[in-house]
Design an enzyme around this catalytic site. Structure first.
Site, short mmCIF file in Angstrom:
data_model
loop_
_atom_site.label_atom_id
_atom_site.label_comp_id
_atom_site.label_asym_id
_atom_site.label_seq_id
_atom_site.Cartn_x
_atom_site.Cartn_y
_atom_site.Cartn_z
N ASP A 198 -121.33 -7.93 -7.68
CA ASP A 198 -120.23 -8.04 -8.75
C ASP A 198 -120.63 -9.29 -9.68
O ASP A 198 -120.32 -9.35 -10.60
CB ASP A 198 -118.88 -8.34 -8.10
CG ASP A 198 -118.79 -9.13 -7.15
OD1 ASP A 198 -119.70 -10.13 -7.07
OD2 ASP A 198 -117.95 -9.23 -6.05
N ASP A 215 -126.02 -11.55 -8.80
CA ASP A 215 -126.22 -10.11 -8.09
C ASP A 215 -127.12 -9.33 -8.80
O ASP A 215 -127.79 -8.27 -8.55
CB ASP A 215 -124.90 -9.33 -7.75
CG ASP A 215 -124.20 -10.26 -6.75
OD1 ASP A 215 -124.96 -11.20 -5.99
OD2 ASP A 215 -122.94 -10.03 -6.62
N ASP A 261 -121.09 -5.58 0.11
CA ASP A 261 -120.03 -6.97 0.15
C ASP A 261 -118.95 -6.80 1.19
O ASP A 261 -118.56 -5.47 1.31
CB ASP A 261 -119.45 -7.22 -1.37
CG ASP A 261 -120.64 -7.43 -2.08
OD1 ASP A 261 -121.48 -7.90 -1.63
OD2 ASP A 261 -120.22 -7.62 -3.47
P1 ATP Z 1 -118.29 -10.91 -0.31
O1 ATP Z 1 -119.45 -11.62 -0.69
O2 ATP Z 1 -118.26 -10.14 0.78
O3 ATP Z 1 -117.44 -10.72 -1.39
P2 ATP Z 1 -116.73 -13.45 -0.14
O4 ATP Z 1 -116.05 -12.95 -1.23
O5 ATP Z 1 -115.99 -14.05 1.08
O6 ATP Z 1 -117.77 -12.37 0.28
P3 ATP Z 1 -117.72 -15.52 -1.69
O7 ATP Z 1 -116.61 -15.32 -2.64
O8 ATP Z 1 -118.89 -15.92 -2.01
O9 ATP Z 1 -117.79 -14.45 -0.59
O10 ATP Z 1 -116.82 -16.80 -1.03
C1 ATP Z 1 -117.62 -17.40 -0.06
C2 ATP Z 1 -116.73 -18.58 0.54
O11 ATP Z 1 -116.20 -19.59 -0.37
C3 ATP Z 1 -115.48 -18.12 1.28
O12 ATP Z 1 -115.82 -17.85 2.42
C4 ATP Z 1 -114.40 -19.19 0.95
O13 ATP Z 1 -114.68 -20.01 2.15
C5 ATP Z 1 -114.95 -19.80 -0.28
N1 ATP Z 1 -113.99 -19.53 -1.28
C6 ATP Z 1 -113.79 -18.07 -1.71
N2 ATP Z 1 -113.23 -18.06 -2.91
C7 ATP Z 1 -112.79 -19.35 -3.15
C8 ATP Z 1 -112.13 -19.75 -4.30
N3 ATP Z 1 -111.51 -19.29 -5.17
N4 ATP Z 1 -112.10 -21.17 -4.33
C9 ATP Z 1 -112.56 -21.90 -3.03
N5 ATP Z 1 -113.28 -21.40 -2.33
C10 ATP Z 1 -113.54 -20.04 -2.25
#
Ligand code: ATP
Length: 920
Positions: free
Chosen positions: A648, A652, A343
């Site tokens: 996480d 997954d 990730d």
């Molecule tokens: P990884 O998989 O590497 O952990 P990540 O944490 O960026 O990546 P996600 O958490 O799935 O992946 O987030 C995907 C997208 O959703 C982000 O790019 C953002 O635009 C949006 N996002 C993330 N967190 C929030 C939140 N708390 N509220 C609203 N949108 C969010």
């Protein structure tokens, strides 16, 4: 221990049993438990903890020390030895009987202690994984060890949690729980709060959440009705299944190898016996002892214990490096990993989000300040501005503040930190920088409902009411997702038709700088709107603007990625973030080529063959959902890769299970992910995976070293006995002396290799071939070489002495000492499998090896000079000259091995054009 507070039951509907919580209303339940929806006061919770005891299951009874000790005797070889003890006793060879029994005991004690050490190491690791729970006490959320929950506590559940105790649910939001652990039912159950009939079976009580079951989806709030052994799980106590067995494929393979070897050696010993008695005319007693000697000599009885210890030491070292192994076989697999899929957020990056820019229609503001510290401000074209005088900007920031579950606090060091999702924490910091007060804002616009953020839908929405009769939604999420829900945009205080292309371009511009971009939107609702559904936000919203946040790469992750590359391991980034952001961050980390990326949608369009080609070429995967992770793992595996995959969330879990090494995040990971994983990272840090791989390789090396060390000792001794009998000579080493060498000195020396540190080049060579046999041609060649050399010098010196008239006892003492010295010298050589010993560090770098060598040297002096040892083992004092011969012979064998390493090294260099040795 009982956890049912039924001492003073308040009046309740007649006829319901005290523990039939599912048949009671939430109010009745709360009243009977002496608590409220706001939870228990802290003091009361502590008192109840005293009264009811900790919320954990009584661990299953372990094998007691006596049984554990007795099990050490359950071994074919020991039976043979006990039989020989009986035989020698029958023949009144009391000394031999005593020695055999003594060695058997010593062996059992060593085995017992080693096993205890290994078990303790693994127990300590298990304790590191104790789960946590979120409870409400005094009306405040607190995260605490699940063990501290008491009846009456109010607990919050969300997707991915393991239910920490038996709960009567008070409030649910799409709460869906997998109860397979309890009911065997594999379909997750949708939960509610309505009481059910008292006779309803366990599986038909939607108003209850039972300890040990897993939240698959949604959120909930419940009151603890039973803890520890009083829970339904405690009653059926499935904890037994959780005990981590002290075995791995490698150990099983060694076990099989050992059994086949034992049988072969048994046959050989029988043949030797017949040959000796019938052909050479030895007495039956003499040959019986020789045959037993051969069996003892040839069977590497110390090896399984040494391998177990090596694994346990490896697991401990990994834990010290923040990688907690949940399943022992993972230690072996880690050494052969060829691809790590990681990730991005929090693993490769620091997960310390700081908003860097806010864009409204027509202009982009900058934001100053560091981390979560709310000191800082908003700038326009480089000059600080007052946010309050820009209503469009303020509305974006307010949306970010209210559509938010995070809070800020100062940690013990006075540093600002986030309680909750860092992405949301950054928005709280931004709001405070812009002068918005979180408490005041949420009082003016209280929240009525929400759709929580999930990686699958990539947005979060909240429903609010103000005190003037308005209802509205704030929504934030991935820009392309949010833009698809909007028909308008806010411009100069007006809602005008949406210019989608403009915003897409703008979002990409921010992403290209490595920023994580969120879009924020607003939607008016009718005042009577009370519940928020997906359909309410699917269309017609107004886009307020964009927020870009920085999340710097972890510096140690950059190094770790580099190290992986040198070690022939590819690192792939798999993220939910935008492709452009992912590419930019990847470039800083050294992942990918800065050009090629694949998104989840693109993956959907590929068939399995296409995907296999893709995973070979592409290293950055963006906007990927958990289901894609499973496909990626499968594609990589069908391409022959050994895959480590991080994760996480709940979803997954399938990918983690499928991966060769599933790696769950210890901090932000859900319990579901942790249970599916082989390994848990205590610090969520990519560098810890690399450290674990390094340790996995080291463990495997050390196991190989133990084998390389132990087997020639056995080979040398067995050959010596065989040669003596076949040639019709006296035995140069008596059976009891063999027992001494094999079961005491070899084990003491060999064990030191379990503590061997990584070889310097361990991360500069390609991964081990998965499935390659441990005993490669190279290993066998080395084992044969050293066995022959050991026989040559031992038997050679013995014969030389005998020819020159030395009495047989003295010649034997010399032979045994020579053999032990050969072992000791060879131990130093074995510290490096392929590389020659180049300097004092290579030779003396491991304190355990020095200590083992010292102990064995002391033992040999006793063996040679102490009168009782002379009596037991038939030894005689040796002259200085003899010691000189012994040491010279041992040094010769050492040199021979080193020369063979040099020659092979040259061969390899000639073939590969490099001096880095490959792995077998
Ligand atoms: P990884 O998989 O590497 O952990 P990540 O944490 O960026 O990546 P996600 O958490 O799935 O992946 O987030 C995907 C997208 O959703 C982000 O790019 C953002 O635009 C949006 N996002 C993330 N967190 C929030 C939140 N708390 N509220 C609203 N949108 C969010």
């Amino acid at each position: 221990m009982t956890a049912r507070p039924t001492e003073r039951p308040p009046a309740s509907p007649a006829g319901i049993r005290a523990d039939s919580w599912h048949a009671r209303s939430p109010e009745d339940t709360l009243a009977r438990l002496g608590t409220t929806r706001e939870g228990l006061p802290r003091g009361e919770a502590l008192e109840r903890l005293d009264r009811y005891g900790p919320n954990r299951l009584t661990p299953p009874r372990r094998r007691g020390p006596v049984r554990r000790f007795l099990v050490q005797f359950h071994n074919v070889l020991i039976y043979v030895l006990l039989l020989s003890a009986v035989t020698t006793a029958a023949l009144a060879h009391w000394v031999d009987t005593g020695v055999i029994l003594g060695v058997v005991m010593a062996n059992a004690v060593i085995g017992f202690l080693q096993e205890g050490k290994a078990e303790r190491a693994l127990d300590a690791i298990r304790d590191l994984l104790s789960p946590r729970a979120v409870a409400v006490r005094n009306g405040q959320r607190t995260t605490l060890p699940a063990e501290q929950l008491v009846p009456g506590d109010v607990v919050l559940l969300q997707s991915g949690d393991r239910v920490p105790a038996d709960l009567r649910l008070l409030k649910v939001h799409n709460l869906t729980i997998d109860e397979a652990a309890l009911t065997g039912e594999s379909m997750p159950v949708r939960k509610g709060t309505e009481a059910v009939a008292e006779r309803a079976a366990l599986a038909d009580r939607p108003d209850m959440a039972y300890s040990g079951t897993m939240v698959r989806y949604g959120q909930g709030r419940g009151v603890v009705v039973a803890t520890g052994d009083s829970t339904e799980l405690g009653r059926i106590s499935t904890l037994l299944a959780e005990v981590n067995p002290l075995t791995t494929p490698l150990l099983r393979e060694m076990g099989r190898f050992g059994r086949v070897l034992s049988l072969a050696i048994g046959g050989l010993a029988a043949a030797l016996f017949s040959f000796g008695v019938l052909v050479r005319g030895y007495s039956a007693v003499e040959m019986f002892m020789a045959a037993v000697g051969l069996a003892v000599a040839a069977i590497p009885e110390g090896l399984p214990a040494i391998i177990t210890i090596t694994l346990a030491v490896g697991v401990q070292t990994m834990a010290a490096r923040r990688a907690i192994v949940r399943r022992l076989p993972a230690v072996e697999t880690l050494g052969s990993v060829t691809v790590i899929c990681s990730d991005k957020t929090g693993t490769l990056t620091r997960n310390e989000m700081t908003v860097a820019s806010v864009a409204e229609s027509g202009r982009t503001f900058g934001v100053t300040g560091d981390g979560y510290d709310p000191h800082g401000g908003v700038t326009l074209d480089g000059t600080e501005v007052d946010a309050a005088s820009h209503p469009g900007l303020t509305e974006i920031i307010r949306a970010g503040l209210l559509c938010n579950d995070a809070g800020l606090y100062r940690d013990d060091g006075g540093r600002w930190a986030v309680d909750g999702d860092p992405t949301e924490g950054a928005l709280v910091t931004l709001a405070r920088k812009a002068g918005l007060d979180p408490v005041l804002e949420s009082e003016e616009r209280p929240r009525q409902d929400l759709i929580p953020f999930e990686s699958e839908h990539r947005f979060m929405a909240t429903l609010h009411h103000d005190h003037f009769g308005h209802a509205f939604v704030y929504l934030k999420g991935a820009p392309e997702r949010v833009l698809a829900m909007c028909s308008h945009q806010r411009h100069g205080g007006e809602d005008v038709p949406l210019d989608s292309a403009y915003w897409h371009a703008h979002a990409e511009g921010l992403a290209a700088q490595g920023q994580r971009v969120l879009a924020l939107a607003f939607g008016a609702m009718t005042p009577d709107h009370g519940e928020l559904r997906f359909a309410d936000v699917e269309e017609g919203l107004t886009l307020l603007g964009l927020v870009g946040m920085m999340d710097p790469p972890r510096s140690e992750a950059i190094e770790a990625v580099h190290e992986c590359r040198q070690a022939g391991i590819r690192v792939k980034m798999i993220t939910g973030d935008h492709a452009v952001t992912a590419r930019a961050v990847g470039e800083r980390l050294g992942i990918g080529d800065g050009v090629r990326t694949r998104t989840g949608d693109e993956l959907d369009a590929l068939d399995d063959a296409g995907l296999r080609g893709d995973v070979r070429a592409v290293d950055v995967f963006a906007r990927v959902s958990p289901e894609h992770k499973l496909r990626l793992v499968e594609a990589l595996q069908s391409d022959g890769e050994v895959v480590a995959m991080t994760g996480d969330g709940v979803n997954d879990a399938p990918a983690l299970k499928r991966a060769d090494v599933g790696v769950a995040m210890g901090v932000k990971g859900t319990e579901v992910a942790k249970e599916a994983a082989e390994m848990v990272l205590a610090d969520d840090n990519f560098a810890s995976i690399t450290a674990a791989v390094r340790e996995g390789r080291t463990v495997y090396d050390n196991i190989k070293k133990s084998i390389l060390f132990i087997l020639p000792t056995n080979g040398g001794e067995a050959l010596t006995i065989l040669a003596a009998v076949l040639l019709g000579r006296e035995l140069p080493i008596t059976p009891v002396q063999i027992l001494w060498v094999n079961m005491i000195t070899a084990v003491t020396l060999g064990l030191a290799l379990a503590f061997e540190a990584s070889e310097p080049g361990v991360m500069r060579r390609p991964p081990r071939e998965p499935g390659a046999s441990l005993l490669s041609a190279f290993m066998i060649a080395r084992i044969v070489l050293v066995s022959l050399a050991a026989v040559a010098v031992t038997f050679g010196l013995f014969l030389w002495e005998r020819v020159h008239g030395t009495e047989v006892e003295e010649a034997r003492t010399l032979a045994v000492n020579t053999l032990v010295l050969v072992e000791a010298f060879y131990l130093f050589s074995t510290r490096r499998i392929r590389d020659p010993i180049r300097g004092p560090r290579d030779l003396l770098g491991n304190g355990y090896v020095l200590a083992a060598a010292g102990t064995v040297a002391g033992g040999q002096l006793l063996f040679t000079y102490a009168p009782f040892m002379q009596y037991l083992f038939g030894t005689r004092p040796l002259s200085w000259e003899s010691w000189g011969q012994s040491v010279a012979a041992a040094a010769l064998v050492f040199l021979l091995v080193e020369i063979s390493k040099h020659l092979r090294g040259r061969d390899n260099a000639g073939q590969n054009g490099s001096s880095v040795s490959g792995v077998t």
